[in-house]
Enzyme design. Structure first.
Site, PDB file in Angstrom:
ATOM      1  N   THR A 287     -32.019  24.437 -45.903  1.00 39.51           N
ATOM      2  CA  THR A 287     -32.990  23.397 -45.585  1.00 39.51           C
ATOM      3  C   THR A 287     -33.650  22.909 -46.864  1.00 39.51           C
ATOM      4  O   THR A 287     -33.636  23.594 -47.889  1.00 39.51           O
ATOM      5  CB  THR A 287     -34.113  23.911 -44.666  1.00 39.51           C
ATOM      6  OG1 THR A 287     -34.998  24.756 -45.426  1.00 39.51           O
ATOM      7  CG2 THR A 287     -33.575  24.663 -43.487  1.00 39.51           C
ATOM      8  N   ASP A 288     -34.245  21.742 -46.804  1.00 38.58           N
ATOM      9  CA  ASP A 288     -35.175  21.367 -47.851  1.00 38.58           C
ATOM     10  C   ASP A 288     -36.479  22.133 -47.592  1.00 38.58           C
ATOM     11  O   ASP A 288     -36.653  22.776 -46.559  1.00 38.58           O
ATOM     12  CB  ASP A 288     -35.404  19.860 -47.881  1.00 38.58           C
ATOM     13  CG  ASP A 288     -35.747  19.369 -49.282  1.00 38.58           C
ATOM     14  OD1 ASP A 288     -36.295  20.149 -50.083  1.00 38.58           O
ATOM     15  OD2 ASP A 288     -35.495  18.183 -49.573  1.00 38.58           O
ATOM     16  N   TYR A 289     -37.401  22.044 -48.517  1.00 37.65           N
ATOM     17  CA  TYR A 289     -38.620  22.855 -48.548  1.00 37.65           C
ATOM     18  C   TYR A 289     -39.434  22.710 -47.246  1.00 37.65           C
ATOM     19  O   TYR A 289     -39.916  21.627 -46.934  1.00 37.65           O
ATOM     20  CB  TYR A 289     -39.457  22.382 -49.736  1.00 37.65           C
ATOM     21  CG  TYR A 289     -40.401  23.374 -50.341  1.00 37.65           C
ATOM     22  CD1 TYR A 289     -40.068  24.068 -51.498  1.00 37.65           C
ATOM     23  CD2 TYR A 289     -41.650  23.604 -49.785  1.00 37.65           C
ATOM     24  CE1 TYR A 289     -40.949  24.959 -52.093  1.00 37.65           C
ATOM     25  CE2 TYR A 289     -42.536  24.495 -50.363  1.00 37.65           C
ATOM     26  CZ  TYR A 289     -42.186  25.168 -51.527  1.00 37.65           C
ATOM     27  OH  TYR A 289     -43.077  26.040 -52.103  1.00 37.65           O
TER      28      TYR A 289
END
Length: 745
Positions: A287-289
């Protein structure tokens, strides 16, 4: 089971297969047996731990990791870390994972190595302006050399989002607006980062991001909604990601945006149906942050537990920073809401990447202090960055041969970025030194001129209303033969969370140009730009005699820019993105579609046509535009035939002649237009390019091959190759009218 026995088992398993990995991700990898044997020893909690990523920090004395994260590492509850680098920092955490956990599974260390690690190259949009795939691959190879020497295994790059809205700050991080160019550049980055053998200690995993559509955020506002037809998704936004898969990219990252109502991090269609089932991607998805948490804010998940369920079912393998997997996955399995097989699959993919990197063979193979000292800021790396900075510079305008500069002239060097050593690195500058190592334009010019021939005045700041420096700048201009003004954006005015509604030069910079022009009306003014996006330069175009777009050129940028200014390097960059005349034209890009009421060429202001009443439809500077100190003439376009069949290949050839006074490079560009389709087609499409070098007076025959497969598109039902009439051209810019055609039968 005794830990010593477990470690012995792992060693035997590791020795059971070869460690060489020269092929792209595939199920047939020799590491599968190792992974399966290891997973047979793992508890559910340990498998979940491999899907968890946490961040370290950085202090004055080096990397820092919270006591909680160290505790999680010792418990086997963390599989990867980001924002930790240096041999000292990564070795200590790796020691905790390998020597103080039950199974001794090594950590994966990731970092945002976007356009360099310590030696910073031009920003990615600038790199795309070089149209030089070999140089882009070389730059990412250098970045991998430096990053791997400081303990990093994995970069969150390349960003391959197509971007057509200059308001969006992250346009700086990609390759611009074109599908073909973006796809070719995506492949170059992946090959540079990963090399041809991941088991070598100077390679790092690449990560194609952000899947998918992030560059189409509404209104150019970061993280905003994306809504598009499947034809646009398939024909424009997906191809660069497919290109990355085709060359073996090992990881993918989710996008923050939703796609047609479903947030990317919970989107089964793009991750399971397209990425895995259709494309056969075998690597892992991160995932992104905190993207899993954000499914709640999107209104797609009831709470974070529900978000965790949606993400793992959508095909997401690793959770960056949200803690969702660590907190909720086990309970979701126990409640029967998540099949344990999904966790097994995610864990297996992550472990496989670690095996490919050789971390089970030697967890400390990226922790060599001697190599760290030798690799960072190597002289040849700094020289390569200098050459690249020159190659990425785009000469937008050059009236009356204002450039190149003459070493015998006195130069007034004016502007807030003339002596700047901080902003010149641009956004996402990784571990680059913004003060000690960076070379300013002033320093670069000092290689060509003595201090007595440089009259410096800052004039104004990048932002703000202060005009108190105008008088000093005017005095400097009056003392000089030519005026060089270095202006642009602050580095953090582009990049993530840096969208702008005003894309003009900020502050009072344009007013300073006006003041200088009024004070010295007969002297040449050269505007050198540093910025992370296309700007509205409609006023500057009328004020400056020459405009050189250098983007943010990096650690050796000052040298590279000076090389162009003084003609040591003849500018060869071409725009990878359109520069509008005004904000009101956005979105504007070269391969738009026609309308039912196109503008007549002989009467662009005709009423009731698809035009504006206050400005032309055309851009200020089109995609593919870029001048040289020499001139190139294109002639004698020939096709191998007027008609080709579905099993044939068309060869298109043109003669390019250097008709000017300088040797130089030219980017030769092939465009086509599918005149009639089952869905409407763009007015122009780039289908090939070649960068050639010609000495003055030299001619070269340049040829391209075009197959029916190159004419394929998605028509809302399937990918099709349709017979019909096509226009074709080979030019040095996208600004032209077609004159030749062929038929596909």
């Amino acid at each position: 089971m005794n830990k010593c026995i477990l470690i012995s088992i792992l060693v035997l398993v590791s020795a059971s297969c070869t460690t060489n990995n020269k092929a792209p991700s595939s199920e047939g990898t020799p590491y599968n047996a190792k992974v399966d044997s290891l997973m047979n020893l793992m508890t559910l909690q340990e498998k979940i731990g491999q899907t968890v990523m946490y961040s370290g920090g950085w202090s004055v004395t080096g990397p820092t990791v919270s006591s909680n994260n160290k505790k999680f590492i010792k418990e086997g509850a963390v599989g990867a870390m980001l924002n930790v680098y240096s041999v000292k920092g990564t070795r200590e955490l790796q020691r905790l994972a390998v020597e103080e956990t039950r199974l001794g599974i090594p950590l994966l260390f990731g970092y945002d190595v976007i356009h360099g690690f310590k030696t910073i190259f031009p920003i990615n949009l600038g790199l795309a302006a070089s149209w030089d795939l070999e140089d882009i691959e070389k730059g990412s190879r250098i970045a991998a050399e430096e990053a791997s020497a400081e303990g990093i295994h994995w970069t969150f790059a390349p960003m391959v989002d197509i971007a057509r809205d200059p308001r969006w700050g992250r346009i700086s991080e990609g390759a611009g607006e074109d599908v073909y160019l973006g796809s070719e550049i995506a492949k170059a980055y992946v090959k540079g980062f990963q090399g041809d053998d991941l088991s070598k200690h100077n390679t790092i995993l690449a990560c194609a991001k952000h899947f998918v559509g992030y560059g189409a955020a509404q209104a150019g506002r970061d993280y905003h909604t994306v809504n598009m037809g499947y034809d646009e998704l398939r024909n424009v936004y997906l191809p660069p990601f497919k290109a990355a898969v085709d060359v073996g990219v090992e990881t993918f990252m989710t996008a923050f945006n939703e796609v047609n109502g479903v947030p990317a991090t919970g989107n089964k269609f793009i991750f399971r149906d397209v990425l895995r089932d259709e494309w056969g991607f075998k690597g892992f998805v991160v995932t992104d942050y905190t993207a899993i948490n954000e499914l709640v804010e999107h209104g797609f998940a009831e709470d974070e537990k529900h978000a965790t369920e949606l993400a793992i079912k959508a095909g997401i393998d690793q959770d960056m920073m949200s803690s969702a997997n660590r907190l909720y996955l086990e309970a979701l399995v126990n409640e029967g809401k998540v099949d344990v097989k999904l966790i097994d699959d995610a864990c297996r993919r992550i472990l496989l990447a670690k095996y490919k990197l050789g971390l089970f063979e030697d967890p400390y193979r990226y922790c060599d202090e001697q190599r760290e000292k030798e690799m960072v800021y190597k002289p040849e790396f700094l020289e390569a960055a200098r050459q690249t900075a020159a190659m990425c510079s785009v000469l937008l305008k050059n009236e009356d041969k204002a450039l190149p500069l003459d070493k015998n002239e006195t130069i007034a060097l004016i502007g807030p970025l003339a002596r700047d050593k901080e902003n010149i690195l641009g956004n996402w500058a990784a571990a680059g030194d913004r003060k000690g190592r960076a070379i300013s334009v002033y320093q670069g010019i000092q290689e060509y001129l003595s201090d007595s021939k440089i009259v410096f005045a800052k004039g104004c700041n990048i932002e703000g209303e202060d005009q108190s420096g105008f008088d000093q700048a005017i005095k400097a201009a009056r003392k000089a033969d030519k005026v060089v003004m270095v202006m642009g954006e602050d580095y953090d005015m582009s990049g993530e969370a840096a969208s702008r509604t005003n894309i003009k030069l900020p502050g009072r910079q344009t007013d300073l140009i006006k003041a200088i022009r009024k004070a010295v009306p007969n002297k040449a003014i050269i505007l050198v730009l540093m910025n992370g996006r296309p700007l509205d330069l409609s006023e500057e175009d009328t004020l400056a005699d020459a405009i050189l777009e250098t983007w943010f050129p990096g650690t050796s940028g000052g040298y590279g820019v000076a090389d162009v200014l003084f003609g040591a390097y003849n500018p060869s960059g071409k725009l990878p993105v359109t520069f509008p005349r005004t904000l009101g034209q956005i979105p504007i890009y070269y391969n738009m579609k026609n309308t039912g009421r196109p503008i007549p060429p002989d009467d662009p202001k005709e009423d009731y046509k698809s035009n504006y009443i206050d400005v032309p439809n055309t851009p200020l500077y089109p995609f593919g535009h870029g001048l040289s100190y020499t001139t190139f003439e294109y002639g004698n376009l020939e096709l191998s035939g007027e008609t080709i069949g579905m099993s044939d290949t068309l060869t298109a050839s043109v003669t390019v002649t250097n008709t000017g006074d300088y040797d130089g490079h030219e980017v030769v560009q092939l465009y086509i237009h599918d005149k009639v389709g089952s869905i409407t087609r763009p007015v122009k499409e780039l289908k090939g390019f070649k960068k050639i070098f010609l000495e003055k007076g030299q001619s070269k025959r340049v040829s391209f091959e075009l197959s029916p497969k190159d004419l394929e598109f998605y028509n809302n039902e399937a990918f099709v190759i349709e017979p019909g009439a096509f226009e074709i051209a080979i030019k040095g810019t996208s600004d032209f009218d077609f004159e030749h055609s062929f038929n596909l039968e």
